[in-house]
Motif scaffolding. Structure first.
Motif, PDB file in Angstrom:
ATOM      1  N   GLY A 101       0.601  -1.244  -0.135  1.00 50.67           N
ATOM      2  CA  GLY A 101       0.019  -0.015  -0.142  1.00 50.67           C
ATOM      3  C   GLY A 101       0.866   1.186   0.020  1.00 50.67           C
ATOM      4  O   GLY A 101       2.165   1.174   0.177  1.00 50.67           O
ATOM      5  N   SER A 131      -5.637   3.692  -2.547  1.00 54.84           N
ATOM      6  CA  SER A 131      -4.738   2.860  -1.665  1.00 54.84           C
ATOM      7  C   SER A 131      -4.812   3.246  -0.236  1.00 54.84           C
ATOM      8  O   SER A 131      -5.441   4.174   0.355  1.00 54.84           O
ATOM      9  CB  SER A 131      -3.127   3.053  -2.185  1.00 54.84           C
ATOM     10  OG  SER A 131      -2.163   2.178  -1.402  1.00 54.84           O
ATOM     11  N   SER A 138      -3.105  -1.656  -3.049  1.00 59.19           N
ATOM     12  CA  SER A 138      -3.477  -0.482  -3.876  1.00 59.19           C
ATOM     13  C   SER A 138      -4.192  -0.822  -5.106  1.00 59.19           C
ATOM     14  O   SER A 138      -4.264  -2.008  -5.545  1.00 59.19           O
ATOM     15  CB  SER A 138      -2.097   0.373  -4.302  1.00 59.19           C
ATOM     16  OG  SER A 138      -1.510   0.462  -3.153  1.00 59.19           O
ATOM     17  N   LEU A 161      -5.239   6.737  -8.161  1.00 61.19           N
ATOM     18  CA  LEU A 161      -4.835   5.771  -7.467  1.00 61.19           C
ATOM     19  C   LEU A 161      -5.665   5.853  -6.283  1.00 61.19           C
ATOM     20  O   LEU A 161      -6.282   6.558  -5.792  1.00 61.19           O
ATOM     21  CB  LEU A 161      -3.340   6.164  -6.881  1.00 61.19           C
ATOM     22  CG  LEU A 161      -2.846   5.214  -5.533  1.00 61.19           C
ATOM     23  CD1 LEU A 161      -2.681   3.830  -5.857  1.00 61.19           C
ATOM     24  CD2 LEU A 161      -1.477   5.863  -5.317  1.00 61.19           C
ATOM     25  N   GLN A 174       0.614   9.574  -1.857  1.00 57.10           N
ATOM     26  CA  GLN A 174      -0.059   9.556  -2.915  1.00 57.10           C
ATOM     27  C   GLN A 174       0.027  10.599  -3.916  1.00 57.10           C
ATOM     28  O   GLN A 174      -0.436  10.510  -4.838  1.00 57.10           O
ATOM     29  CB  GLN A 174      -1.520   9.130  -2.595  1.00 57.10           C
ATOM     30  CG  GLN A 174      -1.725   7.797  -1.935  1.00 57.10           C
ATOM     31  CD  GLN A 174      -3.162   7.361  -1.607  1.00 57.10           C
ATOM     32  OE1 GLN A 174      -3.975   7.817  -2.065  1.00 57.10           O
ATOM     33  NE2 GLN A 174      -3.229   6.458  -0.583  1.00 57.10           N
TER      34      GLN A 174
END
Length: 478
Positions: free
Chosen positions: A400, A449, A455, A447, A406
């Protein structure tokens, strides 16, 4: 005698008093001269009255020079009101027209002292007249007949009171007019001061605005210059990266080719076998060369995207074979690890309008990352069709990505800081190149996650839309 207020504006009194003193002084001098020419010897009182008038003029002038305007007005007003009445001493009451000049003093009091001063001056003058008429023996005169004396007294009373009333009314009218004028002048002055202050503020604001405009113009020029220099440096960097990537790939391909040939066909060297130690070194050379070639290919793709030279060969491509190929690739990458591969797409899927080589590159990168960072659990490859696009995703249950990472994971040369990531070093270019490739196709990548739980990397591809005549058509631009 109680004290009265002066006029709010003494400019009228200050303008009237000097010429009045000049005129009275001239009249006094002329009267004194006439007495001398006539050789008046009946009594000394005319000379004393004339001298008292001259003394009043001198005293009033001295007080005026000292700035005591009200006192100067009191002196000359009472002198003009009382001295004509005192002319009864030498000339008597009857047929004495000088006593009527007392009205001048009453009028002067309204102008020089205060609006209500004429009443007081008239009372004093009438009181003096009454004393001289009732008690003439005080000044050595004989008592006049009652009828004529009464007529003169009533005439003087009417004259002085009328003059006092008119002067009082005129004084208060002047008082109001002057007060209004002063108030208006004060307001005008305040407005003028406010206008000047506002004008000064406006001029200062305009100057500051001009200075800010000049600074903004200079900053704009500096910004344009800096942007031009940055763009030139950016283009130079990208051009250098593209050129160097091409130059480096040629010797690397030779190194990889020869090392592969030495491992796969050792007999090509006069049939002499190659020892295991040497074979292991050659294998390491080939592996390192392949890793370096992958890095150079990523840099080349990045340079092409940045300078806008990466061209896509779009065509109608069936998506299911690409996804099946990625499933087989993932199976080979996982080897014997306890990771379950899941297929989250079903046939048929719409045909997509893409460059199959670049889409394969995106999928391969995402699947490789999922296999790299997932030691147990499962990895899924999925897709579903929307109206004008197909959403593709690669989901894993690996390490993750933290929320703080991110926002930067798609930037160039950015990698997640973790122990597992350090065990699998990379260039930090793969995801940024994948995002650019997807965007070049008109899609988007995102994304989802959670640290420690895995993820989901998703992206969209444009699907081919059938036209009414059966020909393929592009989806509407987003």
């Amino acid at each position: 005698m109680h004290r009265t207020n002066t006029l709010p504006d003494e400019s009228l009194a200050s303008e009237v008093l000097p010429p009045l003193l000049v005129v009275i002084g001239a009249v006094s001098a002329m009267s004194f001269g006439l007495l001398l020419l006539a050789q008046w010897r009946a009594s000394i009182s005319p000379y004393l009255i004339t001298g008292a008038l001259v003394a009043s003029v001198w005293a009033s002038g001295s007080l005026f020079q000292r700035g005591r305007l009200r006192t100067a007005g009191v002196v000359i007003s009472y002198a003009l009101a009382l001295l004509p009445i005192c002319s009864i001493i030498p000339f008597g009451l009857l047929n004495n027209t000088l006593i009527y000049l007392s009205a001048i003093g009453v009028i002067a009091a309204g102008v020089l002292i205060a609006p209500d001063a004429p009443i007081r001056v008239a009372r004093v003058a009438l009181g003096t007249l009454m004393v001289l008429v009732v008690f003439p023996s005080i000044v050595g005169q004989e008592r006049a007949d009652l009828g004529p004396s009464l007529a003169v007294g009533m005439s003087m009373t009417a004259l002085l009171l009328s003059a006092a009333a008119l002067t009082w009314a005129a004084g208060y009218a002047i008082h109001g007019t002057i007060g209004w004028a002063l108030e208006t002048s004060s307001k005008s002055e305040r407005r003028e001061q406010l206008l000047r202050a506002t004008q000064a503020d406006l001029e200062r604001t305009l100057r500051e605005r001009d200075q800010l405009n000049d600074r903004l113009y200079k900053l704009t020029l500096d910004l344009e210059t800096a942007r031009a220099e940055a763009e030139a440096a950016y283009r130079s960097k990208a051009s250098f990266m593209a050129t160097m990537s091409h130059e480096l790939r040629t010797p690397l391909n030779i190194i990889i080719g020869f090392s592969s040939a030495m491992i796969d066909h050792p007999e090509m060297y006069d049939g002499e076998p190659i020892s295991e130690a040497i074979s292991a070194d050659i294998a390491e050379i080939r592996r390192s060369g392949q890793h370096l070639l992958g890095l150079i290919n990523d840099i080349l793709d990045l340079a092409r995207v940045e300078v806008g030279r990466l061209e896509l060969n779009k065509a109608a491509v069936p998506l299911v074979p690409l996804l099946d190929e990625m499933m087989r690739t993932a199976s080979g990458l996982l080897k014997d690890r306890p990771v379950l591969l899941r297929r989250e797409y079903v046939s048929p899927l719409p045909t997509v309008l893409v460059d199959d080589v670049r889409v394969r590159q995106v999928l391969l990168n995402l699947v490789s990352n999922a296999c790299k960072f997932t030691s147990v659990g499962e990895i899924s490859v999925g897709a579903r069709a929307e109206n004008y696009e197909v959403i593709v995703w690669v989901r894993d249950t690996g390490i993750g990505i933290a929320d703080s990472d991110q926002t930067r994971i798609f930037n160039q040369f950015e990698q997640v800081e973790s122990h597992d990531a350090k065990q699998h070093p990379g260039t930090g270019l793969g995801l940024s190149i994948c995002r650019w490739l997807v965007e070049l196709h008109g899609g988007r990548m995102w994304l989802e996650s959670e640290l420690g739980k895995g993820s989901i990397f998703s992206f969209t591809l444009p699907r081919v839309q059938p036209a009414l005549n059966g020909a393929a058509s592009k989806p509407p631009e987003q």
